[in-house]
Design a protein around this motif. Structure first.
Motif, mmCIF file in Angstrom:
data_model
loop_
_atom_site.group_PDB
_atom_site.id
_atom_site.type_symbol
_atom_site.label_atom_id
_atom_site.label_comp_id
_atom_site.label_asym_id
_atom_site.label_seq_id
_atom_site.Cartn_x
_atom_site.Cartn_y
_atom_site.Cartn_z
ATOM 1 N N SER A 211 0.884 -1.347 0.151
ATOM 2 C CA SER A 211 0.000 0.098 -0.030
ATOM 3 C C SER A 211 0.907 1.106 -0.057
ATOM 4 C CB SER A 211 -1.059 0.000 1.237
ATOM 5 O OG SER A 211 -0.110 -0.144 2.517
ATOM 6 N N ASP A 212 0.406 2.512 -0.464
ATOM 7 C CA ASP A 212 0.969 3.571 -0.418
ATOM 8 C C ASP A 212 1.501 4.023 0.816
ATOM 9 O OD1 ASP A 212 2.044 5.673 -2.269
ATOM 10 O OD2 ASP A 212 0.603 7.057 -1.093
ATOM 11 N N SER A 217 9.320 5.908 7.658
ATOM 12 C CA SER A 217 9.220 4.747 7.902
ATOM 13 C C SER A 217 7.750 4.094 7.764
ATOM 14 C CB SER A 217 9.311 5.069 9.556
ATOM 15 O OG SER A 217 9.235 3.682 10.143
ATOM 16 N N CYS A 218 7.941 2.902 7.132
ATOM 17 C CA CYS A 218 6.585 2.189 6.513
ATOM 18 C C CYS A 218 6.501 1.040 7.199
ATOM 19 C CB CYS A 218 6.723 2.225 4.926
ATOM 20 S SG CYS A 218 6.886 3.828 4.286
ATOM 21 N N PRO A 219 6.037 1.042 8.482
ATOM 22 C CA PRO A 219 6.029 -0.346 9.033
ATOM 23 C C PRO A 219 4.941 -1.425 8.712
ATOM 24 C CG PRO A 219 5.231 1.534 10.639
ATOM 25 C CD PRO A 219 5.878 2.034 9.502
ATOM 26 N N GLY A 220 3.733 -0.580 8.141
ATOM 27 C CA GLY A 220 2.466 -1.392 7.885
ATOM 28 C C GLY A 220 2.094 -1.258 6.324
ATOM 29 N N GLY A 260 7.008 4.440 -0.904
ATOM 30 C CA GLY A 260 7.637 3.810 0.328
ATOM 31 C C GLY A 260 8.744 2.568 -0.187
ATOM 32 N N GLY A 261 8.624 1.832 0.605
ATOM 33 C CA GLY A 261 9.368 0.451 0.279
ATOM 34 C C GLY A 261 9.609 -0.543 1.473
ATOM 35 N N MET A 276 12.986 -0.754 11.050
ATOM 36 C CA MET A 276 12.563 -1.559 12.552
ATOM 37 C C MET A 276 12.831 -2.947 12.524
ATOM 38 S SD MET A 276 9.955 -1.429 10.141
ATOM 39 C CE MET A 276 9.631 0.342 10.366
ATOM 40 N N LEU A 277 12.952 -3.465 11.355
ATOM 41 C CA LEU A 277 13.050 -5.066 11.329
ATOM 42 C C LEU A 277 14.364 -5.381 10.913
ATOM 43 C CD1 LEU A 277 9.744 -5.926 9.497
ATOM 44 C CD2 LEU A 277 10.125 -6.125 11.902
ATOM 45 N N HIS A 278 15.361 -4.493 10.824
ATOM 46 C CA HIS A 278 16.667 -4.919 10.338
ATOM 47 C C HIS A 278 17.537 -5.945 11.323
ATOM 48 C CE1 HIS A 278 17.498 -1.198 12.678
ATOM 49 N NE2 HIS A 278 18.603 -2.115 13.192
ATOM 50 N N LEU A 279 17.175 -5.867 12.596
ATOM 51 C CA LEU A 279 17.727 -6.650 13.474
ATOM 52 C C LEU A 279 17.170 -8.072 13.104
ATOM 53 C CD1 LEU A 279 19.322 -7.325 15.984
ATOM 54 C CD2 LEU A 279 17.308 -6.937 17.330
#
Length: 893
Positions: A211-212, A217-220, A260-261, A276-279
């Protein structure tokens, strides 16, 4: 051992608690250490690669206790940073040098990072698991690993490390660029390294995935579905409606809806919308990298895997041997030294890892003989005898070039001859190859004008006929030693000393000056100091810091033992040598040569690089040599920091590097060094001002600092460097070469320092037919030119063999500037059987000549230019995390 598909949640609460305590708050994987300037606190591709290699190396050490030493214990490595120096000290013994191991890791890591910079790879979605090309990406990944194995079995470990770096980059990108983490997966993909296992549940062309998102930051932004997808990057291929972008500052597709991405490459939301998910992504990328290394270990065996990563403190033994009729004494001397080395080091950590032998005479040279079996080497050498004759010049440099192509980097090569080279036209190319391989060449020349038997004298011989040897020795950090037949066996004893990881101590002044002593400094980390003098010497003395002197009298003296072999003197200083300033005074006819060497594990690796800001990620693109007109960074990696006397002791500190002209030693300038990362990693960086890179001659790098208690430390790089006038990029086809085909190669030349009129020459080893559409080119400043080469691979080409292609660019015939060389290694391999899930290659071109979507201005270099820079060692959480999972059995091989 647990099966590969056991999730982390099944490991038990105590293990999970330990992992949580060890994990940092942030991680990522940009290309290399330089990327951290853009995203501080990130974990890079380089970190992931080298941490995985260190973990697998520790696993190997734990499974194979060293002979004569107590076995390693896992508990000694938990909760601390895993360092190559500490691993080697624990396994091979205190002071065992890890320099070659760290250099090998550096080769793999720089090849990994280069995938984000090379024009043939940085925009190819198959190499980064972008654009939903997951099947194609898996095919290319498996091919690269297969080529790694084939190159290693062909004993070309440089090519194997390049292909391994490319494979690991793609593998690690899968976990950052796809939505595998977002799908809740807590373990590596079980089928990614297995080509006959189908990749299932893939998003199809018509499935919307994102989604757009108009925020950084694009967590969802991922739509709620269970299909595997990955983001599109740039404009090739273009992003279809409803598909995810890679995202971030450099991604043009992320401004097109849906914006986004989903990439998890860095700590920065400006580069990574799913930061936020790079870990989680980094954890899985590390596990997958460990799996890949274990797979290679199973395919190559422990011995082959150890050679792939140079997991040894030992060097190789490489001889280039003149076999004409007058060489009987020299051949016997080589045999005696080889036998001594084989017998003395067999079964010890210092047993040579590879033996290389190349004979030559006139008009022939070769074939090259290479083996890891000392008995086979000895048998081959023992069968060599002095036969035939001819006029005095021989094909020495051709044989030396062949030896360089087959000798591991950071090795010593010894040339035994009594003749000048017939192939002096190869001098510049061999010089450049010694620097690309970082190999030191020592010539043992028994030239004796009074000897006529066995060698015909058909012409008056020039006194300058040995200058090509002098030039090659200077470029490689070696030397030319002239002696007589009756002394060659004694002088050849330097072979055993030289393969023991000696460092050369800088002298001030660099050459002998009448009535002025030479000064060198000894620090507390040096041992087995040796002074060598050769020439027409009438007298000399050596004085230690306490004022105690010793003259040229043979035998034991107050400072050490003196030997004389004709014009060659050797003084072995008593251990431990006194720290401080030493002096040498030499009185001689002509210009005698003085060299001071010592054993130490404290040394350094280095490479140059250009900061890159126009690729998918910021980072440092490595070069072998600096290029005129380019702002260049120097990266230094200090090895042997563990030699400071045990963990917890004060670390040596290096403050600056001195550039000196070669061979006279005039100071060209000093540049301060800045640490990069934790001090125990020993990584330093310096920015080299263009004024320091305007010198036309070679220069040396001298590292200056202090030990843990404030006493001076000096180390000089083994080989000098030179500024090259142009930058060459030589690129091959995707994958390997097939027998009976013609392979297109791409060449790009760039000038950044002014007008250049260049003549181009090409060659291939072995001598496959090679043609080019570019033989001359004129370049203005900041201008590039492209060319095309065609390499014909005959039907008779051996599978799993390696071809070396060389391109030489030389300024006009009247120019005194040295030529620039680019070297490209290519693998010849029979096509593998096709499997059902391998997909065809993309229809669009990634060729640098045809790709017009790329920006107009780039920095380029040869794909083999990485030199011998250092591998990083990383943070404690990575190390312990990897060790825990290894021992819990999560590697499927």
């Amino acid at each position: 051992m647990l099966p590969a598909d056991v999730p982390l949640c099944h490991l038990g609460p105590s293990v999970l608690l330990l992992l949580q305590l060890l994990l940092p708050s942030a991680s990522a994987f940009f290309p290399n250490i330089w990327s951290l300037l853009a995203a501080p606190g990130s974990i890079t591709h380089q970190d992931l690669t080298e941490e995985a290699a260190l973990n697998v190396t520790l696993h190997l050490f734990l499974e194979q206790p060293p002979p004569g030493r107590p076995p390693l214990r896992l508990e000694d490595f938990l909760g601390r940073t895993l360092l190559a120096d500490d691993l080697f000290a624990a396994y091979f013994g205190p002071g065992s040098p890890s320099r070659r191991f760290r250099a090998a890791l550096g080769e793999v890591s720089r090849a990994n990072a280069a995938q984000d910079f090379l024009p043939t790879s940085k925009n190819d979605p198959d190499l980064h698991f972008d654009a939903e090309r997951l099947g194609q990406g898996r095919t290319r990944l498996v091919e690269a690993l297969r080529e790694t194995v084939a190159a290693a079995k062909a004993l070309d470990y440089t090519l194997a490390r390049q292909r391994l770096g490319a494979a690991l980059h793609a593998l690690q990108d899968f976990y950052s660029h796809s939505n595998w983490v977002e799908l809740g997966r807590q373990q590596p993909h079980p089928h990614l390294l297995w080509p006959r296992q189908e990749l299932r549940s893939l998003a199809q062309a018509g499935d919307p995935t994102c989604s757009d998102c108009e925020e950084l930051s694009c967590p969802g932004n991922l739509l709620g579905f269970t299909l595997l997808t990955s983001g599109y990057f740039g404009t090739r291929p273009s992003k279809p409606p409803g598909k995810c972008s890679h995202g971030g500052h450099f991604d043009q597709s992320s401004s097109q809806p849906p914006r986004g991405g989903i990439n998890k490459d860095s700590t920065s939301p400006g580069f990574s919308p799913h930061h936020m998910l790079h870990l989680q992504a980094a954890k899985l990328a590390l596990l997958a990298s460990i799996q890949a290394f274990n797979l290679l270990r199973s395919r190559l065996g422990d011995r082959g895997f150890s050679r792939l990563l140079d997991i040894t403190p030992a060097s190789s033994l490489s001889f280039v041997l003149d076999t004409t009729g007058s060489m009987g004494e020299e051949i016997n001397a080589a045999k005696i030294q080889a036998r001594h080395i084989v017998e003395q080091r067999r079964g010890t950590p210092m047993e040579p890892t590879q033996y290389v032998l190349v004979p030559f005479h006139d008009p022939g040279f070769g074939p090259v003989f290479t083996t890891s079996d000392p008995d086979s080497f000895w048998q081959q050498l023992n069968e060599m005898h002095a036969l035939g004759g001819g006029d005095e010049p021989e094909m020495c440099l051709s044989a030396l070039e062949l030896a360089l192509l087959h000798t591991p980097p950071l090795s010593d090569i010894f040339v035994f001859t009594d003749a000048s080279p017939k192939d002096a036209f190869l001098t510049n190319r061999v010089e450049s190859l010694t620097q690309e391989r970082r190999c030191r060449v020592t010539f043992l020349v028994t030239e004796d004008p009074s000897r006529a038997q066995g060698r015909a004298r058909r012409e008056v011989l020039s006194p300058l006929r040995f200058e090509p040897y002098e030039a090659v020795a200077l470029a490689s950090g070696g030397e030319v030693i002239f002696t007589e037949d009756q002394y060659i066996q004694d002088v050849a004893a330097i072979v055993g000393d030289s393969i023991a990881d000696l460092v050369t101590l800088p002298l001030e002044p660099r050459v002998v000056v009448a009535e002025r002593p030479l000064v060198f400094r000894v620090d507390g980390l040096l041992q087995k100091v040796t002074v060598r003098i050769h020439g027409e010497v009438s007298s000399f003395w050596i004085r230690n810091p306490a004022g105690v002197s010793q003259g040229q009298e043979e035998g034991e003296g107050p400072l050490g033992h003196t030997h004389r072999f004709g014009r060659f003197w050797m003084v072995r200083v008593n251990d431990p040598p006194q720290s401080g300033t030493w002096e040498i005074q030499v009185t001689a006819k002509g210009t005698p040569r003085v060299r001071v060497q010592a054993q130490t594990s404290l040394d350094f690796l280095f490479h140059f690089g250009i900061p890159m800001e126009d690729g998918p990620h910021p980072g440092l693109y490595p070069l072998t040599q600096p290029v005129a007109g380019l702002q260049t960074q120097l990266l230094v990696e200090v090895t042997g920091l563990g030699s400071r006397g045990g963990p917890g002791g004060p670390l040596p500190h290096f403050s600056h590097v001195v550039l000196r002209g070669v061979p006279q030693g005039a100071e060209l300038g000093q540049v301060p060094l800045e640490p990069r990362g934790p001090p125990e990693r020993g990584l330093l960086a310096a920015s080299l001002p263009p004024t320091l890179l305007s010198t036309s001659g070679p220069f040396s790098l001298e590292l200056v600092g202090q030990d843990g208690v404030g006493r001076g430390l000096h180390r000089v790089a083994p080989q000098p460097c030179a500024v090259v006038p142009v930058l060459l990029e030589l690129s091959g086809p995707r994958g390997f070469l097939a027998p009976g085909t013609t392979a297109p190669l791409s060449l790009r030349i760039a000038s950044f320092s002014g007008p250049q009129d260049l003549h181009l020459r090409t060659s291939a080893k072995p001598s496959f037919a090679l043609t080019s559409n570019l033989s001359r080119v004129h370049l203005e400043q900041n201008e590039s030119a492209w060319g095309r080469l065609w390499l014909e691979v005959p039907d008779t080409a051996a599978s799993d063999s390696v071809v070396m292609v060389t391109v030489t660019a030389k300024n006009g015939e009247a120019s005194t500037m040295p030529p620039t060389h680019a070297f490209l290694r290519l693998l010849v391999q029979a096509p593998a059987p096709q499997v059902s899930d391998q997909l065809p290659a993309p229809a669009y071109s990634t060729d640098p000549v045809l790709n017009t979507s790329r920006p107009a201005f780039h920095f380029f270099t040869s794909v083999t230019q990485g030199g011998a820079g250092g591998g990083l060692v990383g943070n404690p959480w990575w190390t312990t995390f990897g060790v825990m999972l290894l021992l819990l059995g999560l590697g499927p091989w």
